[in-house]
Design an enzyme around this catalytic site. Structure first.
Site, mmCIF file in Angstrom:
data_model
loop_
_atom_site.group_PDB
_atom_site.id
_atom_site.type_symbol
_atom_site.label_atom_id
_atom_site.label_comp_id
_atom_site.label_asym_id
_atom_site.label_seq_id
_atom_site.Cartn_x
_atom_site.Cartn_y
_atom_site.Cartn_z
ATOM 1 N N TYR A 193 18.885 121.374 44.900
ATOM 2 C CA TYR A 193 19.789 121.356 46.040
ATOM 3 C C TYR A 193 19.737 122.681 46.789
ATOM 4 C CZ TYR A 193 21.960 117.054 44.352
ATOM 5 O OH TYR A 193 22.196 115.752 43.955
ATOM 6 N N LYS A 227 42.107 129.504 19.088
ATOM 7 C CA LYS A 227 42.672 128.956 20.321
ATOM 8 C C LYS A 227 41.589 128.258 21.133
ATOM 9 C CE LYS A 227 42.195 133.341 22.815
ATOM 10 N NZ LYS A 227 42.893 134.367 23.598
#
Length: 356
Positions: free
Chosen positions: A253, A35
């Protein structure tokens, strides 16, 4: 020159992991769970590495059809069954096995016009509380399905919520055994964790998923370190920049990381747009030129920074393994507060993938 970030998929390791499963569950047949595009590895890329399996299990009808069109003639199980009654003609055409977990699916099967009966997995809810019927309905539902002309071979199915724990399946197994006492039926209960650690659950079919790809169902690599499983996916890149920091300099950041003294850092061409977890903290493991070190600062969209203190020889073009054979994906995931499943499935389409 193209950007150096690259993922590789090791088909030899995949085949080896399937053999580990067979040794762990002798006498059981194997549904290889593919899957989510084979857990991010690429179904069309890896299915031939698993072609000695007994069957494939997945969610999407489109992926099942792809396997048929590629030439797979063996069983295919749709783990959530059909989502709409109008999909049943395709299940009929491509000879797919359907899970049945809801009353509406029973009615749809009863009313469908099919060329031949479909094999069915009757799903019992044994504590996960996602899909499936209550255990006390198992006997009645079994007989109801058995009476439908559109139903062929039948198997009882469940899914364990806590199979990674030593006693995690005891209550569920007791429920299932009590509810199905005297019912002569094939059973498919064991997921990856149960396949490895709970042999009493193996039954006729096991359904390994994450362990086929060389990661742990518990999220802890040490739990499978001696099982013989090998990582299948490697995410690698290179250093594209080097900075020399002085004490007090901050990185990335928000300036989350602050250098305590002079320090070299390498800038790696990988970021969260490639599938690397943005929330990975300072010190998340990474391999630079064969030396284990850690990330520093906030992961950017296209780049991240690593500490070069343990590997002073590293510079522009030095190879970096983000996860793979040496840096286990479970360790990266644990550092980032997630699981290896998510990182595999999050590999971005922009990352080139090669098979090795």
């Amino acid at each position: 020159m193209s950007r150096p970030v690259l993922a590789s998929v090791d088909l030899h390791a995949l085949r080896q992991n399937l053999q580990v499963v067979r040794r762990a569950a002798p006498g059981s047949r194997v549904w290889s769970v593919v899957k989510a595009n084979a857990y991010g590895h690429g179904l069309d890329r890896v299915w031939r590495g698993l072609e000695t399996t007994d069957g494939f299990a997945m969610l999407n009808l489109e992926e099942a059809i792809l396997l048929r069109e590629r030439g797979w003639k063996g069983p295919i199980l749709l783990l959530e069954g059909f989502f709409h009654a109008d999909e049943l003609p395709l299940f009929d055409k491509y000879r797919l096995t359907t899970t049945v977990h809801s009353n509406w699916q029973l009615k749809a099967l009863q009313d469908a016009q099919l060329h031949a009966p479909l094999d069915v997995y009757l799903k019992i809810n044994s504590g996960m509380n996602r899909l499936g019927f209550l255990p006390e309905r198992a006997q009645t539902l079994w007989q109801q399905l058995r009476g439908l002309k559109n139903v062929g071979d039948m198997t009882l199915m469940s899914h364990f919520a806590e199979a990674e724990k030593p006693d995690g399946i005891e209550r569920a197994m007791t429920q299932i055994l009590q509810a199905t006492e005297g019912l002569a039926c094939s059973r498919s209960l064991a997921n990856s964790a149960a396949t490895l650690w709970h042999p009493q659950s193996h039954g006729d079919w096991v359904r390994p998923g994450i362990i086929l790809y060389g990661a742990s169902p518990s999220g802890q690599w040490q739990d499978i370190a001696t099982a013989g499983l090998k990582p299948v996916m490697t995410l690698s890149s290179e250093i594209i920049g080097v900075q020399t920091l002085k004490a007090g300099d901050r990185v990335g950041y928000g300036g989350r990381y602050t250098a305590r003294g002079e320090q070299r850092i390498g800038i790696v061409a990988t970021g969260y747009a490639d599938g690397y977890p943005r929330h990975a903290p300072d010190g998340t493991p990474v391999l630079v030129d064969g030396v284990r070190t850690g990330t520093v600062g906030t992961v950017s969209m296209d780049m991240l920074a690593v500490d070069l203190t343990p590997c002073p020889q590293a510079g522009i073009g030095t190879p970096v393994e983000l996860w793979g054979r040496e840096i286990k994906i479970d360790d990266v995931a644990a550092a980032a507060g997630t699981v290896g499943y998510e990182l595999m499935c999050a590999l971005a389409p922009r990352v080139p993938v090669v098979t090795v």
